[in-house]
Each structure stands twice: as C-alpha cells, then as structure tokens.
Write a protein that holds these residues in place. Sequence first.
Motif, short mmCIF file in Angstrom:
data_model
loop_
_atom_site.label_atom_id
_atom_site.label_comp_id
_atom_site.label_asym_id
_atom_site.label_seq_id
_atom_site.Cartn_x
_atom_site.Cartn_y
_atom_site.Cartn_z
N ALA A 17 30.76 -57.29 53.97
CA ALA A 17 29.47 -57.97 53.80
C ALA A 17 29.14 -58.81 55.03
O ALA A 17 28.00 -58.81 55.52
CB ALA A 17 29.51 -58.84 52.54
N TRP A 18 30.12 -59.52 55.55
CA TRP A 18 29.91 -60.38 56.71
C TRP A 18 29.58 -59.56 57.97
O TRP A 18 28.65 -59.88 58.71
CB TRP A 18 31.15 -61.23 56.93
N LEU A 19 30.32 -58.47 58.17
CA LEU A 19 30.10 -57.65 59.36
C LEU A 19 28.70 -57.03 59.37
O LEU A 19 28.16 -56.73 60.44
CB LEU A 19 31.15 -56.53 59.43
N HIS A 20 28.12 -56.86 58.18
CA HIS A 20 26.79 -56.24 58.10
C HIS A 20 25.69 -57.25 57.76
O HIS A 20 24.61 -56.88 57.33
CB HIS A 20 26.81 -55.09 57.09
N ALA A 76 34.59 -54.37 64.88
CA ALA A 76 34.91 -53.80 63.57
C ALA A 76 33.62 -53.53 62.82
O ALA A 76 32.66 -54.30 62.91
CB ALA A 76 35.79 -54.77 62.78
N SER A 77 33.59 -52.43 62.07
CA SER A 77 32.38 -52.10 61.33
C SER A 77 32.64 -51.76 59.87
O SER A 77 31.73 -51.78 59.05
CB SER A 77 31.64 -50.93 61.99
N THR A 78 33.88 -51.45 59.55
CA THR A 78 34.16 -51.09 58.16
C THR A 78 35.62 -51.40 57.84
O THR A 78 36.44 -51.61 58.73
CB THR A 78 33.87 -49.61 57.90
N ALA A 79 35.90 -51.44 56.56
CA ALA A 79 37.27 -51.71 56.10
C ALA A 79 37.49 -50.96 54.79
O ALA A 79 36.53 -50.58 54.11
CB ALA A 79 37.48 -53.21 55.89
N ARG A 80 38.72 -50.74 54.46
CA ARG A 80 39.02 -50.08 53.19
C ARG A 80 40.28 -50.66 52.59
O ARG A 80 41.15 -51.20 53.29
CB ARG A 80 39.14 -48.56 53.37
N LEU A 81 40.36 -50.55 51.29
CA LEU A 81 41.50 -51.04 50.54
C LEU A 81 42.50 -49.91 50.34
O LEU A 81 42.12 -48.79 50.01
CB LEU A 81 41.04 -51.56 49.17
N MET A 196 26.84 -57.26 45.82
CA MET A 196 27.88 -56.42 45.20
C MET A 196 27.24 -55.51 44.15
O MET A 196 26.54 -55.97 43.25
CB MET A 196 28.91 -57.32 44.55
N PRO A 197 27.46 -54.19 44.25
CA PRO A 197 26.84 -53.28 43.27
C PRO A 197 27.39 -53.50 41.87
O PRO A 197 28.61 -53.62 41.69
CB PRO A 197 27.21 -51.89 43.81
N VAL A 257 31.86 -51.46 49.61
CA VAL A 257 31.75 -51.42 51.07
C VAL A 257 30.59 -50.53 51.48
O VAL A 257 29.81 -50.88 52.38
CB VAL A 257 33.07 -50.93 51.69
N ARG A 258 30.44 -49.38 50.84
CA ARG A 258 29.35 -48.46 51.17
C ARG A 258 27.99 -49.12 50.93
O ARG A 258 27.10 -49.07 51.80
CB ARG A 258 29.46 -47.19 50.32
N VAL A 259 27.82 -49.73 49.77
CA VAL A 259 26.53 -50.34 49.42
C VAL A 259 26.23 -51.52 50.34
O VAL A 259 25.11 -51.68 50.84
CB VAL A 259 26.51 -50.77 47.95
N LEU A 260 27.21 -52.36 50.58
CA LEU A 260 27.00 -53.54 51.43
C LEU A 260 26.68 -53.12 52.87
O LEU A 260 25.85 -53.75 53.54
CB LEU A 260 28.24 -54.44 51.39
N SER A 261 27.33 -52.04 53.32
CA SER A 261 27.04 -51.54 54.67
C SER A 261 25.62 -51.00 54.75
O SER A 261 24.91 -51.23 55.73
CB SER A 261 28.04 -50.44 55.05
N ASP A 262 25.20 -50.27 53.72
CA ASP A 262 23.85 -49.72 53.69
C ASP A 262 22.81 -50.84 53.63
O ASP A 262 21.75 -50.76 54.26
CB ASP A 262 23.67 -48.79 52.48
N GLN A 263 23.11 -51.88 52.87
CA GLN A 263 22.19 -53.03 52.79
C GLN A 263 22.00 -53.64 54.17
O GLN A 263 20.88 -53.97 54.59
CB GLN A 263 22.72 -54.06 51.81
N GLY A 264 23.12 -53.82 54.87
CA GLY A 264 23.05 -54.42 56.20
C GLY A 264 22.28 -53.57 57.19
O GLY A 264 21.63 -54.10 58.10
N ALA A 265 22.37 -52.24 56.98
CA ALA A 265 21.68 -51.32 57.90
C ALA A 265 20.25 -51.06 57.47
O ALA A 265 19.54 -50.27 58.11
CB ALA A 265 22.46 -50.01 58.00
N GLY A 266 19.83 -51.67 56.35
CA GLY A 266 18.48 -51.47 55.87
C GLY A 266 18.25 -50.13 55.21
O GLY A 266 17.10 -49.67 55.09
N ARG A 267 19.33 -49.48 54.76
CA ARG A 267 19.19 -48.16 54.13
C ARG A 267 18.96 -48.24 52.63
O ARG A 267 18.74 -47.22 51.98
CB ARG A 267 20.43 -47.31 54.43
N VAL A 268 19.03 -49.46 52.06
CA VAL A 268 18.77 -49.61 50.63
C VAL A 268 17.77 -50.76 50.42
O VAL A 268 17.58 -51.58 51.30
CB VAL A 268 20.06 -49.90 49.83
#
Length: 268
Positions: A17-20, A76-81, A196-197, A257-268
């Motif tokens: 969320a912070w990165l985006h 850094a642009s993404t992370a995973r658990l 958060m979705p 992570v997918r949703v938060l990244s899309d939000q930051g990129a303006g895709r949602v």
Amino acid sequence: MGIVSCASATLVVWTSAWLHGSAAADDVLDALGSWAELHEVVADDDGTATALDLPGPDERAVGSALLLAALRRASASTARLVLPVPGDVRGLGGRGPLSQCALRVGQAAVLPDVGVGLVPRLVADGVLRWTVFDLPTVTAVEHVPIGEAEHGLASAMREAATALVTLDVARHRPNVRAEIAELAAEHTKLTWPAGMPPRALRVLQRAAEVAAILTVAASDAPGGAVSASAQAARDEALRPLSEAVRRARVAAVDEAVRVLSDQGAGRV
C-alpha cells in the motif's frame, strides 16, 4: 499454524500500500506495532547489507523506518507472503539461509524485484528482528485464485467441525466454543489499509476461525494425556485443514497486494 495472520503478512500488505501511494510510512510502522513494540532490521550477509545500505550481521540493528527507506531506494514495487512448511519452500529461491530461517518460523516476506526475503523473529520480549536475506533465484510460484482458496476454506471449516466431533474435543474441553471464539477474535485486533479488498479481509477472518479450531483440536486438554497413536491420528486428520488455511492466507494477501497496486496505478 498461527491463529491470526502473521507479521510478514502485515509487512507485505502495508508495504505494498505504501509503495503505491495508498498509505504513509508511519501507517506501515504503526501496523507493525501490533506484533511488537520494537522492530529492528539487520542483513544476513555483507553483500545484502552493502546493496541495501543496511547493517550487516555483526553490526548494530536499525529501526524498520530505515528498512522502508532502503526498499524505496531499491525501487521495490511488490511483495508477497510465503508460508513455508517442510517439503514446500517454494518462492524462497531454493535451499539456503533464507529458506532455512523462514522454515523455522513458518513465514517470510519476499520482494522479488529487489531480490531479498525478510524473516521476522522475536529476539526479546517486545522486540521483533527482521533479517534481510539474499533471494538466490526468483522463480514463479503457484497462484491460487482467491475464489478457489475461499471455497477450499469453506470445505475446511466443515471438516474442522467434523474433526472436533470425531476427536471428541468437547468432552475433554467443555469450554471449547469460548476458546475458539477468543482465539479467532485476535484477528480483529489487526489493522489493514483503507483500500483492503473486502474479500481478502473475509478470507483472512475465516482462516483465523479455522486456525482457532485447529489449535484447540490439536492441543491436549488440561491435565490430559494423549497416546502416541491418538496424537498421530489427530495430526493426520488436521493436516489438510492446516494446508487450506495456509493457501487461503497466501491467496488473500496476494489479492490484497494486487488490488492495492492497481489502486495506486489508477487501474481501479
């Protein structure tokens, strides 16, 4: 199997969320505070320390704010658990210090584009140390759609309830429902980003509920004794349910992570 999510999940979701641009750095630090009063960071080897400008293994650890700064500098642009278990350490770059350490604690946060993995470990009361490891190789990991994980978790909840009856847990633990409710309620203490979705939140909550059932079912009643054969049968009955919880948690965090990244990129 932890009752609530884990510190690595918190780091992955909030850092994404912070990165985006969906959260401030202070928000990330505050969220990590749910796991320990003090977070400190150190690199596992000198090469990783130099690459990220973090203290090496023989140097004094720094605070988590400097970790965020290092990740920003590294683009850094993404992370995973990753929630490794014996026989499955996928996503950790094969056998090495990262996978070995992550396997011991059962969790890791991986940043593939930076080539590092982070593993948290309590080193003192109220002190959580994040060790930053080199990620030897970046390999594709199985993507579990959140719908599939949610369906598997629903089946696991039914099977977990059946397991409680089969193992006759209630007879040995008359307050079993209260124990389960109290353990599952720990999940609600965690905070998540505003974006958060809802589906990811729902899956994480259900995973906490199943994990609570598993914890109670797997533990001995106070003063009780369980034979080796009975314990083996119990473990065998609960193992598939633990796997469903693990898959659901990873899928929920991936979706967040997918949703938060899309939000930051303006895709949602």
